[in-house]
Design a protein around this motif. Structure first.
Motif, mmCIF file in Angstrom:
data_model
loop_
_atom_site.group_PDB
_atom_site.id
_atom_site.type_symbol
_atom_site.label_atom_id
_atom_site.label_comp_id
_atom_site.label_asym_id
_atom_site.label_seq_id
_atom_site.Cartn_x
_atom_site.Cartn_y
_atom_site.Cartn_z
ATOM 1 N N THR A 1 -57.884 -23.345 10.655
ATOM 2 C CA THR A 1 -57.153 -24.039 11.699
ATOM 3 C C THR A 1 -57.057 -25.522 11.376
ATOM 4 N N THR A 2 -55.932 -26.097 11.697
ATOM 5 C CA THR A 2 -55.722 -27.523 11.411
ATOM 6 C C THR A 2 -55.890 -28.373 12.663
ATOM 7 N N LYS A 3 -56.168 -27.732 13.802
ATOM 8 C CA LYS A 3 -56.276 -28.471 15.059
ATOM 9 C C LYS A 3 -57.598 -29.234 15.116
ATOM 10 N N VAL A 4 -57.541 -30.518 15.471
ATOM 11 C CA VAL A 4 -58.733 -31.345 15.622
ATOM 12 C C VAL A 4 -58.821 -31.748 17.084
ATOM 13 N N VAL B 1 -60.865 -40.300 21.653
ATOM 14 C CA VAL B 1 -59.598 -40.397 20.926
ATOM 15 C C VAL B 1 -58.902 -41.718 21.274
ATOM 16 N N ARG B 2 -58.946 -42.105 22.555
ATOM 17 C CA ARG B 2 -58.318 -43.366 22.964
ATOM 18 C C ARG B 2 -58.981 -44.573 22.304
ATOM 19 N N ALA C 1 -56.363 -45.433 11.820
ATOM 20 C CA ALA C 1 -56.960 -45.053 10.532
ATOM 21 C C ALA C 1 -58.043 -43.989 10.733
ATOM 22 N N GLU C 2 -58.853 -44.141 11.781
ATOM 23 C CA GLU C 2 -59.906 -43.146 12.057
ATOM 24 C C GLU C 2 -59.291 -41.798 12.413
ATOM 25 N N LYS C 3 -58.249 -41.831 13.222
ATOM 26 C CA LYS C 3 -57.577 -40.583 13.601
ATOM 27 C C LYS C 3 -57.008 -39.886 12.362
ATOM 28 N N LYS C 4 -56.342 -40.660 11.510
ATOM 29 C CA LYS C 4 -55.752 -40.080 10.296
ATOM 30 C C LYS C 4 -56.814 -39.483 9.392
ATOM 31 N N LYS C 5 -57.973 -40.148 9.303
ATOM 32 C CA LYS C 5 -59.062 -39.666 8.452
ATOM 33 C C LYS C 5 -59.557 -38.299 8.929
ATOM 34 N N VAL D 1 -56.247 -34.400 18.599
ATOM 35 C CA VAL D 1 -56.137 -35.757 18.066
ATOM 36 C C VAL D 1 -54.736 -36.012 17.521
ATOM 37 N N ALA D 2 -54.138 -35.041 16.860
ATOM 38 C CA ALA D 2 -52.832 -35.220 16.228
ATOM 39 C C ALA D 2 -51.685 -35.302 17.227
#
Length: 135
Positions: A63-66, A73-74, A79-83, A127-128
Motif C-alpha cells: 500500500t502506498t497510503k501514508v 501532518v499540519r 520536505a518532511e511530507k515528501k520524505k 499525508v499525500a
C-alpha cells in the motif's frame, strides 16, 4: 496411541497440558463431539511442525497510503511530507511490508498516550491527499 519413537517433548514443553486431569477433560470434550481429543491434536501438531509449513517473512502489503494524525501532518514541512510519502511508495514498489525506519515521524503521539488511545482518539488523514484515512 503414540508411536514409540515420538517423544512427548516434541509435542510441547508445557507439563500442565499433559497432566492426567487435562487429558481426561480432552477425552470428555471429544466424546461430546466438541473437541478432537489427544490423538488428533498430536497429529495436527506434527503437521504444523513440518518444514513444508514454514511461514515466510511478511511480504506484500504494497500500500502506498501514508496516514498520520491531522495535527502532526499540519505541523510538518513539505520536505518532511515528501520524505515520508517517498519512503512509503518505495517500500510498496519493492513489496515490503513497511517503510524504512529512517522516515519515522517524531512527535506524532502525545506523551503518555497508549497505542489504543492514539489510534482511536486522533483524526487520521492521508499525508499525500489530506483525505480521512479508512474511507
Amino acid at each position: 496411541m503414540r508411536k514409540l519413537n515420538e517423544s512427548p517433548l516434541k509435542h510441547c514443553y508445557a507439563s500442565v497440558l499433559h497432566n492426567p486431569e487435562t487429558n481426561k477433560m480432552r477425552q470428555r470434550v471429544s466424546a461430546y463431539g466438541i473437541g478432537t481429543g489427544n490423538d488428533k491434536a498430536l497429529a495436527d501438531a506434527a503437521k504444523l511442525r513440518s518444514p513444508l509449513n514454514k511461514k515466510s517473512k511478511v511480504k506484500g502489503g504494497g500500500t502506498t497510503k501514508v496516514c498520520l494524525p491531522a495535527a502532526k501532518v499540519r505541523s510538518m514541512s513539505e520536505a518532511e511530507k515528501k520524505k515520508v510519502i517517498a519512503a512509503k511508495r518505495s517500500a510498496a514498489k519493492k513489496g515490503d511490508y513497511k517503510r524504512s525506519s529512517k522516515s519515522n515521524v517524531k512527535g506524532a503521539r502525545k506523551k503518555g498516550a497508549t497505542l489504543r488511545d492514539w489510534f482511536e482518539s486522533e483524526n487520521w488523514i492521508n499525508v499525500a491527499t489530506g483525505e480521512p484515512c479508512g474511507k
